[in-house]
Design a protein around this motif. Structure first.
Motif, PDB file in Angstrom:
ATOM      1  N   THR A   1      -0.212  11.621   2.534  1.00 34.14           N
ATOM      2  CA  THR A   1       0.002  11.270   1.126  1.00 34.14           C
ATOM      3  C   THR A   1       1.482  11.036   0.852  1.00 34.14           C
ATOM      4  N   TYR A   2       2.344  11.872   1.439  1.00 29.46           N
ATOM      5  CA  TYR A   2       3.794  11.691   1.285  1.00 29.46           C
ATOM      6  C   TYR A   2       4.206  10.287   1.746  1.00 29.46           C
ATOM      7  N   VAL A   3       3.713   9.884   2.913  1.00 28.85           N
ATOM      8  CA  VAL A   3       4.049   8.564   3.463  1.00 28.85           C
ATOM      9  C   VAL A   3       3.516   7.454   2.559  1.00 28.85           C
ATOM     10  N   ARG A   4       2.284   7.565   2.143  1.00 26.45           N
ATOM     11  CA  ARG A   4       1.666   6.484   1.360  1.00 26.45           C
ATOM     12  C   ARG A   4       2.321   6.344  -0.014  1.00 26.45           C
ATOM     13  N   LEU A   5       2.748   7.456  -0.600  1.00 32.44           N
ATOM     14  CA  LEU A   5       3.493   7.383  -1.858  1.00 32.44           C
ATOM     15  C   LEU A   5       4.880   6.776  -1.634  1.00 32.44           C
ATOM     16  N   SER A   6       5.576   7.247  -0.601  1.00 31.74           N
ATOM     17  CA  SER A   6       6.930   6.768  -0.318  1.00 31.74           C
ATOM     18  C   SER A   6       6.964   5.276  -0.015  1.00 31.74           C
TER      19      SER A   6
ATOM     20  N   ARG B   1      -8.538  -6.323   3.886  1.00 33.57           N
ATOM     21  CA  ARG B   1      -7.362  -5.886   3.121  1.00 33.57           C
ATOM     22  C   ARG B   1      -6.790  -4.608   3.725  1.00 33.57           C
ATOM     23  N   THR B   2      -5.477  -4.483   3.653  1.00 32.78           N
ATOM     24  CA  THR B   2      -4.802  -3.255   4.072  1.00 32.78           C
ATOM     25  C   THR B   2      -4.177  -2.604   2.832  1.00 32.78           C
ATOM     26  N   PRO B   3      -3.683  -1.371   2.959  1.00 31.94           N
ATOM     27  CA  PRO B   3      -3.012  -0.749   1.805  1.00 31.94           C
ATOM     28  C   PRO B   3      -1.690  -1.417   1.457  1.00 31.94           C
ATOM     29  N   CYS B   4      -1.157  -2.249   2.339  1.00 30.57           N
ATOM     30  CA  CYS B   4       0.101  -2.942   2.060  1.00 30.57           C
ATOM     31  C   CYS B   4      -0.183  -4.038   1.029  1.00 30.57           C
ATOM     32  N   PRO B   5       0.425  -3.966  -0.151  1.00 28.46           N
ATOM     33  CA  PRO B   5       0.056  -4.865  -1.249  1.00 28.46           C
ATOM     34  C   PRO B   5       0.048  -6.346  -0.856  1.00 28.46           C
TER      35      PRO B   5
ATOM     36  N   ALA C   1       8.295  12.334 -13.148  1.00 28.51           N
ATOM     37  CA  ALA C   1       9.351  11.334 -12.962  1.00 28.51           C
ATOM     38  C   ALA C   1       9.631  11.104 -11.481  1.00 28.51           C
ATOM     39  N   ILE C   2       9.625  12.166 -10.702  1.00 27.02           N
ATOM     40  CA  ILE C   2       9.856  12.026  -9.257  1.00 27.02           C
ATOM     41  C   ILE C   2       8.741  11.206  -8.624  1.00 27.02           C
ATOM     42  N   LEU C   3       7.502  11.534  -8.957  1.00 26.81           N
ATOM     43  CA  LEU C   3       6.368  10.820  -8.358  1.00 26.81           C
ATOM     44  C   LEU C   3       6.339   9.351  -8.784  1.00 26.81           C
ATOM     45  N   ARG C   4       6.739   9.066  -9.992  1.00 25.51           N
ATOM     46  CA  ARG C   4       6.764   7.670 -10.467  1.00 25.51           C
ATOM     47  C   ARG C   4       7.834   6.841  -9.756  1.00 25.51           C
ATOM     48  N   ASN C   5       8.838   7.525  -9.211  1.00 25.90           N
ATOM     49  CA  ASN C   5       9.948   6.819  -8.548  1.00 25.90           C
ATOM     50  C   ASN C   5       9.977   7.082  -7.046  1.00 25.90           C
ATOM     51  N   PHE C   6       8.836   7.480  -6.494  1.00 26.17           N
ATOM     52  CA  PHE C   6       8.787   7.946  -5.109  1.00 26.17           C
ATOM     53  C   PHE C   6       8.882   6.823  -4.083  1.00 26.17           C
ATOM     54  N   THR C   7       8.498   5.618  -4.474  1.00 20.99           N
ATOM     55  CA  THR C   7       8.480   4.497  -3.520  1.00 20.99           C
ATOM     56  C   THR C   7       9.906   4.117  -3.136  1.00 20.99           C
ATOM     57  N   VAL C   8      10.172   4.064  -1.815  1.00 22.58           N
ATOM     58  CA  VAL C   8      11.529   3.726  -1.352  1.00 22.58           C
ATOM     59  C   VAL C   8      11.562   2.464  -0.511  1.00 22.58           C
ATOM     60  N   THR C   9      10.397   1.912  -0.169  1.00 19.97           N
ATOM     61  CA  THR C   9      10.382   0.652   0.590  1.00 19.97           C
ATOM     62  C   THR C   9      10.367  -0.518  -0.379  1.00 19.97           C
ATOM     63  N   GLN C  10      10.802  -1.687   0.115  1.00 20.51           N
ATOM     64  CA  GLN C  10      10.892  -2.859  -0.772  1.00 20.51           C
ATOM     65  C   GLN C  10       9.552  -3.564  -0.862  1.00 20.51           C
TER      66      GLN C  10
ATOM     67  N   THR D   1      -0.697   4.823  -5.849  1.00 18.38           N
ATOM     68  CA  THR D   1      -0.022   5.283  -7.060  1.00 18.38           C
ATOM     69  C   THR D   1      -0.161   6.796  -7.167  1.00 18.38           C
ATOM     70  N   PRO D   2       0.732   7.458  -7.880  1.00 19.48           N
ATOM     71  CA  PRO D   2       0.585   8.910  -8.071  1.00 19.48           C
ATOM     72  C   PRO D   2      -0.764   9.284  -8.676  1.00 19.48           C
ATOM     73  N   GLU D   3      -1.268   8.432  -9.579  1.00 21.74           N
ATOM     74  CA  GLU D   3      -2.558   8.716 -10.223  1.00 21.74           C
ATOM     75  C   GLU D   3      -3.700   8.725  -9.212  1.00 21.74           C
ATOM     76  N   ALA D   4      -3.613   7.842  -8.218  1.00 26.34           N
ATOM     77  CA  ALA D   4      -4.696   7.716  -7.229  1.00 26.34           C
ATOM     78  C   ALA D   4      -4.777   8.919  -6.303  1.00 26.34           C
ATOM     79  N   VAL D   5      -3.664   9.648  -6.154  1.00 24.66           N
ATOM     80  CA  VAL D   5      -3.656  10.794  -5.237  1.00 24.66           C
ATOM     81  C   VAL D   5      -3.325  12.090  -5.972  1.00 24.66           C
ATOM     82  N   ALA D   6      -3.611  12.123  -7.274  1.00 19.24           N
ATOM     83  CA  ALA D   6      -3.283  13.304  -8.084  1.00 19.24           C
ATOM     84  C   ALA D   6      -3.942  14.570  -7.544  1.00 19.24           C
ATOM     85  N   ASP D   7      -5.121  14.421  -6.949  1.00 18.59           N
ATOM     86  CA  ASP D   7      -5.837  15.589  -6.421  1.00 18.59           C
ATOM     87  C   ASP D   7      -5.240  16.088  -5.105  1.00 18.59           C
ATOM     88  N   ARG D   8      -4.298  15.323  -4.528  1.00 17.93           N
ATOM     89  CA  ARG D   8      -3.706  15.705  -3.243  1.00 17.93           C
ATOM     90  C   ARG D   8      -2.259  16.174  -3.403  1.00 17.93           C
TER      91      ARG D   8
END
Length: 274
Positions: free
Chosen positions: A236-241, A36-40, A265-274, A246-253
């Motif tokens: 982390t910026y890349v993986r969120l974007s 498995r990769t991080p790509c859903p 609200a920003i972190l919940r809407n951070f994903t920009v790829t389809q 999820t923001p919860e998974a990287v809250a410590d970073r």
């Protein structure tokens, strides 16, 4: 004639990433292609299939005639269905078949790029019958393939190239989407400023200013008294974007200051790829 100077950075970044991908997957045994990769929803094989498929489309090859299974939970819209076609058609290909097709596609694409003499504004085929300029298409390929190189590196435990030519293309591509994330999706207050402080292999400090009409703009100047500040590392910026975590998974970073509801609200809407 040769490749237009404005297109050369995208060609160079694509070459750097695709060669890294080839080197990563060449020695893999059959079972490793199923990791498995991080790509859903995608395995190592699926990511490489996507890379092959998208470059085949850039070469002008016809799309496969193929019916997708109905139980692909990660496929939720037409764009994803379009993308998944090139992936699912290769799901039963063996490791030698995958590496052979990848190498052949790289050879063909390199030849195409060497002979490319079209203007950057030339219209080319895009997803779902859309049209893009050649520059937009090459920029997106450079971004997309670097992100998938990182997917493979995470899956295979082979970190690297976080500051490669593709990483710099990705930085600018993702930053272009940030004003919409903050002003529209997260509905940041009008006449406010939000600061992003990113550190690591790629570092930058950027401000999104939201004007009285609610439009966001990207600025390099720091803001005094911002409504919120988000501090995080580049990976982390890349993986969120890109929707890899999820923001919860990287809250410590991620460190936030200022309005906590706005930062959330920003972190919940951070994903920009389809």
């Amino acid at each position: 004639m040769s490749l237009h100077p404005t297109l050369q950075p995208y060609a160079d970044a694509w070459t750097h990433s695709v060669e890294a991908i080839s080197e990563l997957v060449q020695p893999l045994v059959e079972g490793e292609w199923n990791q498995r990769t991080p790509c859903p929803g995608w395995s190592v094989r699926d990511v490489v299939s996507h890379v092959i498929g998208m470059d085949c489309e850039a070469l002008g090859d016809p799309r496969p005639i193929h019916s997708l299974p109905r139980d692909l939970f990660h496929v939720t819209n037409e764009h994803q269905r379009y993308t998944e076609m090139q992936v699912d058609v290769r799901r039963h290909h063996t490791a030698p078949e995958m590496t052979s097709e990848l190498e052949y596609t790289i050879i063909r694409r390199n030849r195409q790029l060497r002979n490319e003499s079209r203007d950057p504004g030339t219209k080319v085929r895009g997803p779902l019958g859309t049209e893009l300029t050649l520059e937009e298409a090459m920029r997106y390929r450079a971004f997309d393939i670097w992100v998938h190189e990182q997917d493979l590196r995470v899956a295979l435990g082979r970190p690297g190239n976080l500051d490669s030519p593709g990483a710099l293309i990705a930085r600018d591509y993702l930053l272009d989407a940030l004003p919409d994330v903050v002003a529209q999706k997260a509905d940041a207050p009008r006449s406010s400023a939000i600061v992003f402080d990113v550190h690591g292999p790629v570092e930058f400090l950027r401000t999104i200013r939201v004007d009285i009409q609610g439009r966001g703009t990207l600025e390099t100047a720091p803001a005094l008294g911002p409504a919120a500040t988000l501090t995080l590392d580049w990976e982390t910026y890349v993986r969120l974007s890109c929707g890899r975590v999820t923001p919860e998974a990287v809250a410590d970073r991620v460190k936030t200051e200022g309005d906590p509801d706005l930062a959330t609200a920003i972190l919940r809407n951070f994903t920009v790829t389809q």
